[in-house]
Design a protein around this motif. Structure first.
Motif, mmCIF file in Angstrom:
data_model
loop_
_atom_site.group_PDB
_atom_site.id
_atom_site.type_symbol
_atom_site.label_atom_id
_atom_site.label_comp_id
_atom_site.label_asym_id
_atom_site.label_seq_id
_atom_site.Cartn_x
_atom_site.Cartn_y
_atom_site.Cartn_z
ATOM 1 N N UNK A 283 -0.849 7.573 -4.212
ATOM 2 C CA UNK A 283 0.133 7.786 -2.908
ATOM 3 C C UNK A 283 1.192 6.832 -2.995
ATOM 4 N N UNK A 284 2.436 7.133 -3.176
ATOM 5 C CA UNK A 284 3.623 6.467 -3.078
ATOM 6 C C UNK A 284 4.369 6.453 -1.672
ATOM 7 N N UNK A 285 4.352 5.657 -0.879
ATOM 8 C CA UNK A 285 5.099 6.018 0.405
ATOM 9 C C UNK A 285 6.334 5.164 0.664
ATOM 10 N N UNK B 21 3.616 -2.425 -5.765
ATOM 11 C CA UNK B 21 5.185 -2.269 -5.874
ATOM 12 C C UNK B 21 5.888 -2.756 -4.241
ATOM 13 N N UNK B 22 6.729 -3.644 -4.125
ATOM 14 C CA UNK B 22 7.359 -3.874 -2.819
ATOM 15 C C UNK B 22 8.983 -4.040 -3.248
ATOM 16 N N UNK C 290 3.142 -1.904 -1.512
ATOM 17 C CA UNK C 290 2.590 -3.046 -1.014
ATOM 18 C C UNK C 290 3.017 -3.127 0.556
ATOM 19 N N UNK C 291 2.441 -4.186 1.056
ATOM 20 C CA UNK C 291 2.429 -4.440 2.366
ATOM 21 C C UNK C 291 3.934 -4.807 3.121
ATOM 22 N N UNK C 292 4.850 -5.161 1.922
ATOM 23 C CA UNK C 292 6.388 -5.512 2.334
ATOM 24 C C UNK C 292 6.800 -4.128 2.296
ATOM 25 N N UNK D 279 4.837 -6.485 -7.959
ATOM 26 C CA UNK D 279 6.076 -6.903 -8.095
ATOM 27 C C UNK D 279 6.716 -6.714 -6.860
ATOM 28 N N UNK D 280 7.586 -7.730 -6.399
ATOM 29 C CA UNK D 280 8.412 -7.631 -5.041
ATOM 30 C C UNK D 280 9.957 -8.155 -5.420
#
Length: 358
Positions: A171-173, A120-121, A148-150, A96-97
């Motif tokens: 891990x949610x950063x 997630x982004x 995600x990467x974004x 999801x972005x």
């Protein structure tokens, strides 16, 4: 599309609205439209949906996604809502972005299942909410929810009524102004966690039981009665994952690592007055001086001691001696405290002594 089946090739959707209502998509889907509605449909291949924010995309839900899915929300002043009535099932990975200033609502109603990984982004002020409208969401055992990467750099990530099965680390950063908001979220299978807690309590209980008997009975030179022996034997026979260290201590206390049965020394049977048998050889064995500060001796009545072991107060083996035991000075260069001395006699008997080092 309302009902129908699409196979072969890739299904492209462009324009103002892409509505999938009761359709079977047996091919990859690529939809980039003003808004998108997903209701009661099955997607057997990869599916990529991009909502341009022309209007609020509200899907009733009840969809099954068997391939990997990407859902992207852009534009301004409109929301993108999934499972507004019935939960969805994602059997592949889903990303999801959100780059809009309005939320993506996931699992709004019903029970949504994530059987793959969730990515997630969020790079604008819209944020992402999962099960914030009264629904629920469950992440399958061994799967992850991650950023995600974004990145996730703005607004809220809301996890409400979200349950992770299993114990996989998550891990949610988040960065920037982003905030995680958890409401009734559970990470880790409750049943599995309860089982782990129960196991820990059982291990502690077993250890306390054998330690108590050691310090109240064996260390002072007493013996175990029938009940004590039975209790220790039950622990000694447990597999390690159930009994833990207590199993090994129990085996040592009963002498089972040396003989195939509980030594008679460990049992105190009732005997009638006047019919008291001679004292076992082990009862004629002793250690001295006690207390001591540097060494002690072992004294026996004509019986060989095959092995001597010294344990600390936590029943940790410190040293094993197998030669020149009787009559020799046994050095004890240990800190002051209470220790256990275990003697293995050639008769098969095992004797414990409490040794006080000062």
């Amino acid at each position: 599309m309302t009902s129908g089946t699409v196979t072969n090739g890739t299904f492209y959707a462009r324009g103002n609205l892409a509505s999938f209502n009761g359709t079977l998509m047996d091919c990859p889907v690529d939809a980039v439209c003003g808004y998108i509605r997903l209701s009661g449909s099955t997607f057997n291949e990869t599916a990529d949906f991009t909502d341009l924010g022309a209007a609020t995309g509200t899907g009733a839900g009840g969809c099954t996604f068997n391939g990997d899915v990407t859902i992207t929300h852009t534009g301004t002043l409109t929301y993108f809502t999934l499972a507004n009535t019935t939960g969805d099932t994602f059997n592949g990975n889903v990303t999801f972005t959100n780059s809009s200033n309005r939320e993506i609502h996931i699992a709004s109603s019903g029970a949504t299942l994530f059987n793959g990984n969730v990515i997630l982004n969020s790079t604008s002020s819209g944020g992402i909410s999962i099960a914030n409208g009264g629904g629920s969401a469950t992440l399958a055992t061994g799967k992850t929810i991650s950023i995600g990467s974004s990145g996730f750099s703005a607004d809220f990530l809301t996890l409400k009524n979200f349950t992770q099965n299993g114990s996989t680390a998550q891990t949610l950063t988040l960065t920037g102004t982003a905030v995680v908001n958890m409401i009734a979220a559970t990470f880790g299978d409750a049943a599995a966690l309860n089982e782990l807690v129960a196991d820990e309590l059982a291990l502690e209980t077993h250890l306390k039981a054998v330690n108590s008997l050691y310090f109240t009975k064996l260390a002072p030179g007493d013996t175990l009665d029938d009940s004590d022996s039975s209790n220790v034997l039950e622990i000694a026979l447990l597999p390690y994952f159930e009994g833990g260290e207590a199993s090994f201590i129990g085996i040592g206390m009963l002498g089972l690592e040396h003989t195939p049965s509980i030594p008679q020394l460990r049992l105190r049977n009732e005997v009638p007055m006047g019919d008291i048998p001679p004292a076992p050889i082990a009862q004629l064995t002793t250690i001295y001086p006690n207390p001591t500060s540097d060494f002690f001796y072992v004294k026996t009545e004509g019986v060989k001691v095959e092995k001597l072991e010294i344990y600390d107060a936590r029943i940790k083996l410190l040293i094993t001696i197998e030669k020149n035991i009787v009559g020799s000075a046994i050095s004890v260069n240990y800190k002051p405290g209470v220790y256990g001395v275990k003697l293995y006699l050639i008769t098969g008997e095992v004797k414990w002594f409490k040794l006080v080092i000062v």
